[in-house]
Design a protein around this motif. Structure first.
Motif, mmCIF file in Angstrom:
data_model
loop_
_atom_site.group_PDB
_atom_site.id
_atom_site.type_symbol
_atom_site.label_atom_id
_atom_site.label_comp_id
_atom_site.label_asym_id
_atom_site.label_seq_id
_atom_site.Cartn_x
_atom_site.Cartn_y
_atom_site.Cartn_z
ATOM 1 N N ALA A 1 1.038 -1.255 0.119
ATOM 2 C CA ALA A 1 -0.044 0.072 0.136
ATOM 3 C C ALA A 1 0.734 1.134 0.159
ATOM 4 C CB ALA A 1 -0.749 0.053 1.294
ATOM 5 N N LYS A 2 0.563 2.248 -0.759
ATOM 6 C CA LYS A 2 1.048 3.583 -0.735
ATOM 7 C C LYS A 2 0.410 4.525 -0.102
ATOM 8 C CE LYS A 2 3.705 2.366 -4.775
ATOM 9 N NZ LYS A 2 4.039 2.836 -6.286
ATOM 10 N N LEU A 3 1.058 5.197 1.149
ATOM 11 C CA LEU A 3 0.145 6.152 1.762
ATOM 12 C C LEU A 3 0.762 7.600 1.826
ATOM 13 C CD1 LEU A 3 -1.950 6.702 4.257
ATOM 14 C CD2 LEU A 3 0.005 6.185 5.867
ATOM 15 N N ILE A 4 -0.325 8.568 1.309
ATOM 16 C CA ILE A 4 0.146 9.826 1.407
ATOM 17 C C ILE A 4 -0.640 10.675 2.359
ATOM 18 C CG2 ILE A 4 0.595 9.566 -0.999
ATOM 19 C CD1 ILE A 4 -2.029 10.702 -1.760
ATOM 20 N N SER A 5 -0.146 11.852 2.796
ATOM 21 C CA SER A 5 -0.692 12.817 3.578
ATOM 22 C C SER A 5 -0.440 14.492 3.289
ATOM 23 C CB SER A 5 -0.406 12.537 5.084
ATOM 24 O OG SER A 5 -1.188 13.325 5.809
ATOM 25 N N PRO A 6 -1.584 15.348 3.229
ATOM 26 C CA PRO A 6 -1.245 16.471 3.070
ATOM 27 C C PRO A 6 -1.131 17.285 4.312
ATOM 28 C CG PRO A 6 -3.557 16.203 3.080
ATOM 29 C CD PRO A 6 -2.930 14.919 3.174
ATOM 30 N N SER A 7 -1.211 16.483 5.550
ATOM 31 C CA SER A 7 -0.863 16.985 6.762
ATOM 32 C C SER A 7 0.006 16.464 7.587
ATOM 33 C CB SER A 7 -2.338 16.838 7.653
ATOM 34 O OG SER A 7 -3.444 17.377 6.834
ATOM 35 N N GLU A 8 0.692 17.233 8.381
ATOM 36 C CA GLU A 8 1.708 16.808 9.129
ATOM 37 C C GLU A 8 1.125 15.838 10.508
ATOM 38 O OE1 GLU A 8 3.937 19.332 11.411
ATOM 39 O OE2 GLU A 8 2.793 21.092 11.198
ATOM 40 N N GLY A 9 1.931 15.049 11.194
ATOM 41 C CA GLY A 9 1.088 14.178 12.053
ATOM 42 C C GLY A 9 1.754 12.612 11.926
ATOM 43 N N SER A 10 1.333 11.969 12.867
ATOM 44 C CA SER A 10 1.513 10.451 12.946
ATOM 45 C C SER A 10 0.457 9.531 12.584
ATOM 46 C CB SER A 10 1.961 10.185 14.530
ATOM 47 O OG SER A 10 2.437 8.863 14.385
ATOM 48 N N ALA A 11 0.653 8.794 11.705
ATOM 49 C CA ALA A 11 -0.480 7.782 11.139
ATOM 50 C C ALA A 11 -0.139 6.459 11.634
ATOM 51 C CB ALA A 11 -0.447 7.746 9.621
ATOM 52 N N THR A 12 -1.160 5.655 12.047
ATOM 53 C CA THR A 12 -1.279 4.505 12.553
ATOM 54 C C THR A 12 -1.668 3.562 11.453
ATOM 55 O OG1 THR A 12 -1.372 4.960 15.161
ATOM 56 C CG2 THR A 12 -2.064 2.653 14.323
ATOM 57 N N VAL A 13 -0.978 2.681 10.889
ATOM 58 C CA VAL A 13 -1.577 1.649 9.592
ATOM 59 C C VAL A 13 -1.825 0.421 10.406
ATOM 60 C CG1 VAL A 13 -0.983 1.050 7.670
ATOM 61 C CG2 VAL A 13 -0.321 3.225 8.307
ATOM 62 N N SER A 14 -2.826 -0.306 9.911
ATOM 63 C CA SER A 14 -3.376 -1.577 10.247
ATOM 64 C C SER A 14 -3.524 -2.430 8.872
ATOM 65 C CB SER A 14 -4.449 -1.523 11.318
ATOM 66 O OG SER A 14 -5.602 -1.197 10.577
ATOM 67 N N ALA A 15 -3.491 -3.752 9.163
ATOM 68 C CA ALA A 15 -3.563 -4.419 8.098
ATOM 69 C C ALA A 15 -4.587 -5.762 8.561
ATOM 70 C CB ALA A 15 -2.439 -5.166 7.510
ATOM 71 N N LYS A 16 -5.633 -5.920 7.930
ATOM 72 C CA LYS A 16 -6.278 -7.252 8.181
ATOM 73 C C LYS A 16 -6.558 -8.402 6.995
ATOM 74 C CE LYS A 16 -9.606 -6.459 11.077
ATOM 75 N NZ LYS A 16 -11.104 -6.198 11.633
ATOM 76 N N THR A 17 -6.509 -9.541 7.261
ATOM 77 C CA THR A 17 -7.037 -10.631 6.081
ATOM 78 C C THR A 17 -7.718 -11.661 6.852
ATOM 79 O OG1 THR A 17 -6.373 -11.998 4.515
ATOM 80 C CG2 THR A 17 -4.811 -11.870 6.431
ATOM 81 N N TYR A 18 -8.709 -12.021 6.224
ATOM 82 C CA TYR A 18 -9.709 -13.095 6.704
ATOM 83 C C TYR A 18 -10.061 -12.865 8.251
ATOM 84 C CZ TYR A 18 -11.830 -17.729 5.977
ATOM 85 O OH TYR A 18 -12.617 -18.739 5.971
ATOM 86 N N GLY A 19 -10.189 -11.995 8.830
ATOM 87 C CA GLY A 19 -10.721 -11.403 10.186
ATOM 88 C C GLY A 19 -9.373 -11.334 11.017
ATOM 89 N N VAL A 20 -8.202 -11.437 10.469
ATOM 90 C CA VAL A 20 -7.266 -11.489 11.501
ATOM 91 C C VAL A 20 -6.351 -10.250 11.179
ATOM 92 C CG1 VAL A 20 -5.034 -12.424 12.171
ATOM 93 C CG2 VAL A 20 -6.900 -13.913 11.496
ATOM 94 N N GLU A 21 -6.088 -9.543 12.180
ATOM 95 C CA GLU A 21 -5.552 -8.147 12.123
ATOM 96 C C GLU A 21 -3.996 -8.329 12.496
ATOM 97 O OE1 GLU A 21 -7.034 -3.835 12.851
ATOM 98 O OE2 GLU A 21 -6.259 -4.369 14.593
ATOM 99 N N ALA A 22 -3.163 -7.716 11.712
ATOM 100 C CA ALA A 22 -1.736 -7.529 11.963
ATOM 101 C C ALA A 22 -1.363 -7.007 13.380
ATOM 102 C CB ALA A 22 -0.862 -7.099 10.889
ATOM 103 N N ASN A 23 -0.365 -7.654 14.088
ATOM 104 C CA ASN A 23 -0.085 -6.994 15.435
ATOM 105 C C ASN A 23 1.354 -7.136 15.600
ATOM 106 O OD1 ASN A 23 -0.360 -5.525 17.857
ATOM 107 N ND2 ASN A 23 -0.680 -7.844 18.828
ATOM 108 N N PRO A 24 1.991 -6.280 15.522
ATOM 109 C CA PRO A 24 1.791 -4.733 16.021
ATOM 110 C C PRO A 24 1.366 -4.039 14.872
ATOM 111 C CG PRO A 24 4.143 -4.862 16.134
ATOM 112 C CD PRO A 24 3.663 -6.435 15.881
ATOM 113 N N LYS A 25 0.770 -2.960 14.774
ATOM 114 C CA LYS A 25 0.528 -1.880 13.796
ATOM 115 C C LYS A 25 1.786 -1.209 13.629
ATOM 116 C CE LYS A 25 -4.194 -1.081 14.957
ATOM 117 N NZ LYS A 25 -4.181 -2.158 16.013
ATOM 118 N N VAL A 26 1.826 -0.241 12.439
ATOM 119 C CA VAL A 26 2.784 0.335 11.943
ATOM 120 C C VAL A 26 2.478 1.869 12.080
ATOM 121 C CG1 VAL A 26 4.012 1.099 9.813
ATOM 122 C CG2 VAL A 26 4.032 -1.075 10.122
ATOM 123 N N GLN A 27 3.671 2.604 12.642
ATOM 124 C CA GLN A 27 3.461 4.205 12.740
ATOM 125 C C GLN A 27 4.429 4.853 11.804
ATOM 126 O OE1 GLN A 27 1.741 5.712 15.000
ATOM 127 N NE2 GLN A 27 1.074 3.575 15.762
#
Length: 249
Positions: A99-125
């Motif tokens: 995935a390619k993430l863009i933002s026009p605003s400064e700050g911290s983004a928390t990114v999660s990923a999920k497949t077949y009901g299972v979410e990746a842990n930990p997330k990415v900042q």
């Protein structure tokens, strides 16, 4: 003879099943079915709304082709090709979804990923840093205007960095002056709509504001100025100016 044939058929079917998709792995999915890469590694991006930061999620090699859909979500910015704060995509043959993430605003983004009901842990900042301007220009939507109380001008400032990237979310201060102003040549003349003379730039590095020269008993050039802070808010400020001719109605 029939018993031998039946036994052989059972053995063959058993051998074939060991190399096939095993439903139980998806009926009771493992918590490590999907994992985000980069975890533990600080990721940074530019808050210019165009420069992407790549996020990768790796799914288990047990995943059948019909079970390789990954859904990314973010708390800030958006994904290229996605819908708002999410992106639904398929993992490639190497079991990695990108995935390619863009933002026009400064700050911290928390990114999660999920497949077949299972979410990746930990997330990415992902931390998006402001693109501080090194260049500013200012323009008006008319080169001449009367001093009628109802007249307005649209003032536009455009901010960018040395390499042309837009400076988004940056505060700009506008002003209007003329040499013979009784309050002094540097005093603001006329008025800004709602008494607001500051605006922040959008994702394209553009800030706009409305100004009225109405009521000024003066004929001649007004100087329109836009000022903003330079990198890291250290002096000197960046400024640009233009002129508009004001005439008595």
């Amino acid at each position: 003879m029939k018993t031998v044939v039946r036994y052989s058929l059972v053995v063959v079917l058993s051998l074939l099943s060991t190399g096939c998709y095993q439903p139980d792995k998806y009926d009771n999915p493992s918590p490590d079915l999907v994992q985000l890469e980069h975890t533990g590694t600080p990721l940074t991006g530019l808050a210019d709304g165009t420069t992407p930061t790549e996020i990768r999620a790796r799914i288990s090699s047990d995943a059948a082709r019909s079970k390789r859909t990954v859904v990314f979500r973010t708390t800030l910015g958006s994904f290229v090709g996605g819908k708002g704060d999410s992106l639904r995509t398929e993992a490639a043959a190497d079991f990695v979804a990108t995935a390619k993430l863009i933002s026009p605003s400064e700050g911290s983004a928390t990114v999660s990923a999920k497949t077949y009901g299972v979410e990746a842990n930990p997330k990415v900042q992902v931390t998006f840093a402001r693109v501080y301007p090194t260049r500013i220009t200012v323009s008006v939507d008319s080169f001449a205007v009367s001093n009628s109380i109802t007249n307005e001008l649209l003032l536009t400032a455009t901010l960018s960095s040395t390499d042309g990237r837009p400076s988004a979310g940056t505060l700009v201060t506008f002003d209007a002056t003329y040499p013979s102003n009784p309050a002094g040549p540097q005093a603001t003349a006329g008025s800004f709509v709602n008494n607001i003379r500051q605006a922040r730039t959008d994702a394209n590095g553009v800030a706009r504001i409305r100004y009225s020269p109405g009521g000024i008993d003066y004929q001649g050039y007004l100087t329109i100025t836009a000022t903003t802070s330079s990198a890291l808010n250290t002096p000197p400020d960046l400024a640009a100016s233009t002129r508009v001719f004001l005439y008595r109605k």
